[in-house]
Design a protein around this motif. Structure first.
Motif, PDB file in Angstrom:
ATOM      1  N   ASN A  68       0.824  -1.208   0.000  1.00 45.54           N
ATOM      2  CA  ASN A  68       0.000   0.000   0.000  1.00 45.54           C
ATOM      3  C   ASN A  68       0.859   1.259   0.000  1.00 45.54           C
ATOM      4  N   ARG A  71       2.192   1.648  -3.565  1.00 44.62           N
ATOM      5  CA  ARG A  71       1.117   2.042  -4.487  1.00 44.62           C
ATOM      6  C   ARG A  71       0.723   3.502  -4.285  1.00 44.62           C
ATOM      7  N   SER A  72       0.771   3.982  -3.028  1.00 43.53           N
ATOM      8  CA  SER A  72       0.427   5.391  -2.777  1.00 43.53           C
ATOM      9  C   SER A  72       1.450   6.336  -3.407  1.00 43.53           C
ATOM     10  N   GLU A  76       4.669  -0.199  -7.871  1.00 46.10           N
ATOM     11  CA  GLU A  76       4.098  -1.522  -7.635  1.00 46.10           C
ATOM     12  C   GLU A  76       5.158  -2.434  -7.046  1.00 46.10           C
TER      13      GLU A  76
END
Length: 163
Positions: A68, A71-72, A76
């Motif tokens: 996470n 991704r933020s 990836e």
């Protein structure tokens, strides 16, 4: 990155380096003032002992999983070429969570992490049957990594690519 993956906010303990910090705290060695920070405030309290309340701040930080967090930032898990970890003895927690998130085909070819503090913690307090270091070694070798001891750090290189 929280220990259990569910927290949205974690306390982060670090030395107060502000201009208005107590003079005693400003005179701590650079490695203490500038390099010590942990999500384990209980460990920090033991380490600093009576100076904890004087010199240590507990800052709230947002928490999430490694995936996470990446991704933020528009990244990836599959795009990681090297993972560098130095989190004062809790590398095993991050690695356990990371390995659960990443498929074999997307693991980074290189992981470099400090093991000095993990070994020190293992020597002081044993965790069940397996030490922190033994757990990390088993986890990484089980996923195809070869580990090279560099003194205070390990270099883990993944020679075997699994599908």
């Amino acid at each position: 990155v929280p220990y259990d993956g569910s927290a949205r906010e974690c306390a982060f303990c670090r030395v107060n380096t502000a201009d208005d910090a107590p003079q005693y705290c400003k005179e701590l060695p650079d490695w203490m003032r500038l390099q010590l920070g942990t999500l384990d405030c209980a460990y920090s309290r033991k380490f600093f002992n009576t100076d904890f309340d004087l010199c240590v701040l507990q800052d709230p930080l947002p928490c999430s999983s490694v995936g996470n967090l990446l991704r933020s930032k528009g990244l990836e898990l599959e795009n990681i070429a090297m993972l560098q970890i130095d989190i004062e003895g809790y590398e095993y927690i991050l690695l356990q969570g990371f390995m659960k998130e990443v498929s074999d085909g997307s693991l980074p070819p290189i992981i470099h992490f400090e093991h000095k503090v993990m070994k020190e913690l293992d020597a002081k307090e044993y965790m069940n049957i397996t030490s922190r270091m033994d757990g990390v070694i088993d986890l990484l070798t089980g996923r195809g990594y070869v580990l090279y001891d560099e003194g205070e750090d390990y270099l883990a290189v993944r020679l075997q690519m699994c599908d």
